[in-house]
Design an enzyme around this catalytic site. Structure first.
Site, PDB file in Angstrom:
ATOM      1  N   GLY A  88       0.829  -1.211   0.000  1.00 58.60           N
ATOM      2  CA  GLY A  88       0.000   0.000   0.000  1.00 58.60           C
ATOM      3  C   GLY A  88       0.859   1.255   0.000  1.00 58.60           C
ATOM      4  O   GLY A  88       0.551   2.240   0.680  1.00 58.60           O
ATOM      5  N   ALA A  89       1.935   1.223  -0.801  1.00 58.74           N
ATOM      6  CA  ALA A  89       2.917   2.314  -0.766  1.00 58.74           C
ATOM      7  C   ALA A  89       2.587   3.428  -1.751  1.00 58.74           C
ATOM      8  O   ALA A  89       3.379   4.352  -1.917  1.00 58.74           O
ATOM      9  CB  ALA A  89       4.307   1.755  -1.062  1.00 58.74           C
ATOM     10  N   ASN A  90       1.419   3.360  -2.394  1.00 59.80           N
ATOM     11  CA  ASN A  90       1.089   4.404  -3.386  1.00 59.80           C
ATOM     12  C   ASN A  90       0.398   5.612  -2.758  1.00 59.80           C
ATOM     13  O   ASN A  90       0.185   6.617  -3.431  1.00 59.80           O
ATOM     14  CB  ASN A  90       0.188   3.819  -4.484  1.00 59.80           C
ATOM     15  N   GLY A 146      -0.872   7.790   1.223  1.00 60.59           N
ATOM     16  CA  GLY A 146      -0.928   7.908   2.682  1.00 60.59           C
ATOM     17  C   GLY A 146       0.361   7.564   3.400  1.00 60.59           C
ATOM     18  O   GLY A 146       1.466   7.926   2.984  1.00 60.59           O
ATOM     19  N   ILE A 147       0.200   6.800   4.473  1.00 63.67           N
ATOM     20  CA  ILE A 147       1.316   6.446   5.355  1.00 63.67           C
ATOM     21  C   ILE A 147       2.364   5.615   4.600  1.00 63.67           C
ATOM     22  O   ILE A 147       3.570   5.816   4.761  1.00 63.67           O
ATOM     23  CB  ILE A 147       0.788   5.616   6.557  1.00 63.67           C
ATOM     24  N   GLY A 148       1.902   4.693   3.770  1.00 62.90           N
ATOM     25  CA  GLY A 148       2.835   3.799   3.063  1.00 62.90           C
ATOM     26  C   GLY A 148       3.741   4.559   2.114  1.00 62.90           C
ATOM     27  O   GLY A 148       4.945   4.284   2.026  1.00 62.90           O
ATOM     28  N   SER A 172      -4.039  -0.562  14.493  1.00 63.90           N
ATOM     29  CA  SER A 172      -4.753   0.696  14.724  1.00 63.90           C
ATOM     30  C   SER A 172      -5.066   0.791  16.204  1.00 63.90           C
ATOM     31  O   SER A 172      -5.162  -0.233  16.891  1.00 63.90           O
ATOM     32  CB  SER A 172      -6.066   0.682  13.939  1.00 63.90           C
ATOM     33  N   TYR A 195     -13.350  -4.375  11.385  1.00 63.23           N
ATOM     34  CA  TYR A 195     -12.080  -3.653  11.225  1.00 63.23           C
ATOM     35  C   TYR A 195     -11.230  -3.842  12.482  1.00 63.23           C
ATOM     36  O   TYR A 195     -10.047  -4.195  12.401  1.00 63.23           O
ATOM     37  CB  TYR A 195     -12.338  -2.161  10.980  1.00 63.23           C
TER      38      TYR A 195
HETATM   39  N1  LIG Z   1      -4.938   7.097   8.803  1.00 60.83           N
HETATM   40  C1  LIG Z   1      -5.259   6.733  10.010  1.00 60.83           C
HETATM   41  O1  LIG Z   1      -5.734   7.521  10.833  1.00 60.83           O
HETATM   42  C2  LIG Z   1      -5.033   5.315  10.454  1.00 60.83           C
HETATM   43  C3  LIG Z   1      -5.318   4.987  11.774  1.00 60.83           C
HETATM   44  C4  LIG Z   1      -5.073   3.693  12.225  1.00 60.83           C
HETATM   45  C5  LIG Z   1      -4.512   2.747  11.372  1.00 60.83           C
HETATM   46  N2  LIG Z   1      -4.262   3.098  10.078  1.00 60.83           N
HETATM   47  C6  LIG Z   1      -3.663   2.064   9.208  1.00 60.83           C
HETATM   48  O2  LIG Z   1      -2.545   2.591   8.525  1.00 60.83           O
HETATM   49  C7  LIG Z   1      -2.367   1.906   7.279  1.00 60.83           C
HETATM   50  C8  LIG Z   1      -2.207   2.916   6.152  1.00 60.83           C
HETATM   51  O3  LIG Z   1      -3.435   3.579   5.966  1.00 60.83           O
HETATM   52  P1  LIG Z   1      -3.545   5.066   5.410  1.00 60.83           P
HETATM   53  O4  LIG Z   1      -4.103   5.887   6.508  1.00 60.83           O
HETATM   54  O5  LIG Z   1      -2.282   5.475   4.747  1.00 60.83           O
HETATM   55  O6  LIG Z   1      -4.733   4.866   4.358  1.00 60.83           O
HETATM   56  P2  LIG Z   1      -4.811   5.100   2.766  1.00 60.83           P
HETATM   57  O7  LIG Z   1      -4.273   6.427   2.424  1.00 60.83           O
HETATM   58  O8  LIG Z   1      -6.221   4.756   2.457  1.00 60.83           O
HETATM   59  O9  LIG Z   1      -3.818   3.989   2.188  1.00 60.83           O
HETATM   60  C9  LIG Z   1      -4.156   2.637   2.233  1.00 60.83           C
HETATM   61  C10 LIG Z   1      -3.288   1.891   1.243  1.00 60.83           C
HETATM   62  O10 LIG Z   1      -3.678   0.502   1.282  1.00 60.83           O
HETATM   63  C11 LIG Z   1      -3.913   0.097  -0.050  1.00 60.83           C
HETATM   64  N3  LIG Z   1      -4.860  -1.009  -0.166  1.00 60.83           N
HETATM   65  C12 LIG Z   1      -6.155  -1.056   0.191  1.00 60.83           C
HETATM   66  N4  LIG Z   1      -6.689  -2.239  -0.161  1.00 60.83           N
HETATM   67  C13 LIG Z   1      -5.695  -2.963  -0.746  1.00 60.83           C
HETATM   68  C14 LIG Z   1      -5.603  -4.255  -1.330  1.00 60.83           C
HETATM   69  N5  LIG Z   1      -6.671  -5.062  -1.415  1.00 60.83           N
HETATM   70  N6  LIG Z   1      -4.420  -4.663  -1.823  1.00 60.83           N
HETATM   71  C15 LIG Z   1      -3.348  -3.850  -1.787  1.00 60.83           C
HETATM   72  N7  LIG Z   1      -3.358  -2.625  -1.274  1.00 60.83           N
HETATM   73  C16 LIG Z   1      -4.526  -2.182  -0.756  1.00 60.83           C
HETATM   74  C17 LIG Z   1      -4.450   1.338  -0.751  1.00 60.83           C
HETATM   75  O11 LIG Z   1      -4.371   1.177  -2.147  1.00 60.83           O
HETATM   76  P3  LIG Z   1      -5.355   2.008  -3.147  1.00 60.83           P
HETATM   77  O12 LIG Z   1      -4.786   3.390  -3.213  1.00 60.83           O
HETATM   78  O13 LIG Z   1      -5.248   1.235  -4.405  1.00 60.83           O
HETATM   79  O14 LIG Z   1      -6.725   1.980  -2.519  1.00 60.83           O
HETATM   80  C18 LIG Z   1      -3.475   2.367  -0.197  1.00 60.83           C
HETATM   81  O15 LIG Z   1      -2.255   2.297  -0.868  1.00 60.83           O
HETATM   82  C19 LIG Z   1      -3.607   1.006   7.126  1.00 60.83           C
HETATM   83  O16 LIG Z   1      -3.274  -0.312   7.525  1.00 60.83           O
HETATM   84  C20 LIG Z   1      -4.606   1.604   8.102  1.00 60.83           C
HETATM   85  O17 LIG Z   1      -5.541   0.650   8.569  1.00 60.83           O
HETATM   86  C21 LIG Z   1      -4.499   4.355   9.605  1.00 60.83           C
END
Ligand SMILES: NC(=O)c1ccc[n+]([C@@H]2O[C@H](COP(=O)([O-])OP(=O)(O)OC[C@H]3O[C@@H](n4cnc5c(N)ncnc54)[C@H](OP(=O)(O)O)[C@@H]3O)[C@@H](O)[C@H]2O)c1
Length: 308
Positions: free
Chosen positions: A22-24, A26-28, A151, A176
């Protein structure tokens, strides 16, 4: 006062290979960018190859000498997980970091390609399979780490191994939370098995607190309602990513630990070691989850001592 841990604390990563799911976005994307700036070879494992390619281009602009690769990985499709692992194995005889970051929150779709509840499938099962298919590329690498991304909502999670696919609409948040508790429970059990096998790889977890990403894209009403409060409730992606980076590279970090923001409720702040829910250390539950994850993914994880 303990000094803040920042990206300046990330040591040089020359000659190290980091796979970030998921490196494209947000956090990744942030984690991959920081590692690339420190000279790691980064593999962006993403479900949409175009988004992965444009993320790679963006990373190269800020880290011109970095080696940035892409691979297609849809965690909600186990055939895709197998393909991605096979491609990574061809390219990389050794892997230093596997950062299992990708995640989905309250999606409108309920089931994965393989028929499992989508959040469990993406956040836990797909990563379980990926770890299993790549682990032998890590176990002879000193300093190698598997980082599970959980989370703060894992605190309300309950693992029901007999009913992992709860699909009532009202159960989606609990699904979740369950998937994120599964991430920590799996990492904790993996760490026990790595230790028992005397393997140098460690497994640990991190969470980014409440960070301003697109994670709530599937629940636009909630996202809109919370938007005015975002500056108070959320922190920037740069700070949120630090917990994952610290778990991945801080020389002081140990297997089985959890890193998260040091502010109230672990919502915001620079990363520190935080307590994981007691339930994530329930070994009987961990064994059952492991067995059920093997059954569902068809990937058996055997942690064996590497041959010298
Ligand atoms: N942001 C927060 O406040 C928060 C809080 C607690 C935990 N987290 C955790 O932190 C991590 C990063 O989340 P983020 O906040 O950066 O969210 P994000 O911006 O939505 O990024 C999520 C990433 O996961 C990818 N992804 C989703 N479904 C996938 C699949 N089936 N196969 C491969 N990749 C997939 C997305 O790809 P696409 O772009 O193609 O959808 C995107 O690259 C997640 O595990 C999330 O649960 C985040």
């Amino acid at each position: 006062v303990t000094p803040r841990w920042t990206s300046a604390d990330v040591p040089a990563q020359d000659d190290r290979v980091a796979v970030v799911t998921g490196a494209n976005a947000g956090i990744g994307l942030e984690v991959a960018t920081v590692l690339a700036r420190r000279n790691a070879t980064v593999v962006l494992a993403c479900r949409d190859i175009e988004r992965a390619t444009s993320a790679a281009a963006q990373i190269r602009r800020s880290a011109p000498t970095a080696v940035v690769e892409t691979v297609r990985l849809d965690l909600a499709d186990l055939a895709s997980v197998r393909d991605a692992a096979a491609q990574i194995r061809i390219r990389h005889p050794r892997i230093d970091l596997l950062i299992a970051n990708a995640g989905v929150l309250l999606p409108s779709q309920h089931f994965s390609t393989d028929g499992f509840e989508l959040q469990l499938a993406t956040n836990h099962l797909g990563h379980f399979a990926l770890v299993g298919l790549l682990l032998d590329r890590m176990t002879s690498v000193p300093g190698s780490r598997v980082v599970g991304v959980t989370s703060f909502l894992q605190a309300i999670g309950r693992l029901r191994v007999d009913d992992l696919d709860r699909t009532r609409r009202s159960a989606r948040l609990s699904s979740y939370a369950q998937s994120k508790l599964a991430v920590t429970t799996f990492a904790t059990e993996l760490q026990r098995r790595l230790e028992e096998a005397d393997v140098p790889t460690i497994a640990l977890t991190a969470h980014p607190g409440s960070s301003a990403t697109d994670i709530a894209r599937h629940i636009p009403r909630v996202e809109r309602a919370l938007a005015p409060l975002a500056p108070v409730l959320q922190q920037g992606v740069g700070v949120g990513a630090l917990s994952l980076l610290r778990a991945a590279v801080d020389p002081e970090a140990r297997g089985g630990e959890l890193y998260g923001p040091r502010g109230p409720f672990q919502w915001r702040g620079h990363p520190t070691r935080v307590r994981a829910p007691r339930r994530s250390r329930d070994r009987e539950m961990a064994r059952r989850l492991w067995g059920e994850s093997e059954r569902r993914t068809g990937v058996e994880i055997r942690v064996t001592t590497p041959v010298a």
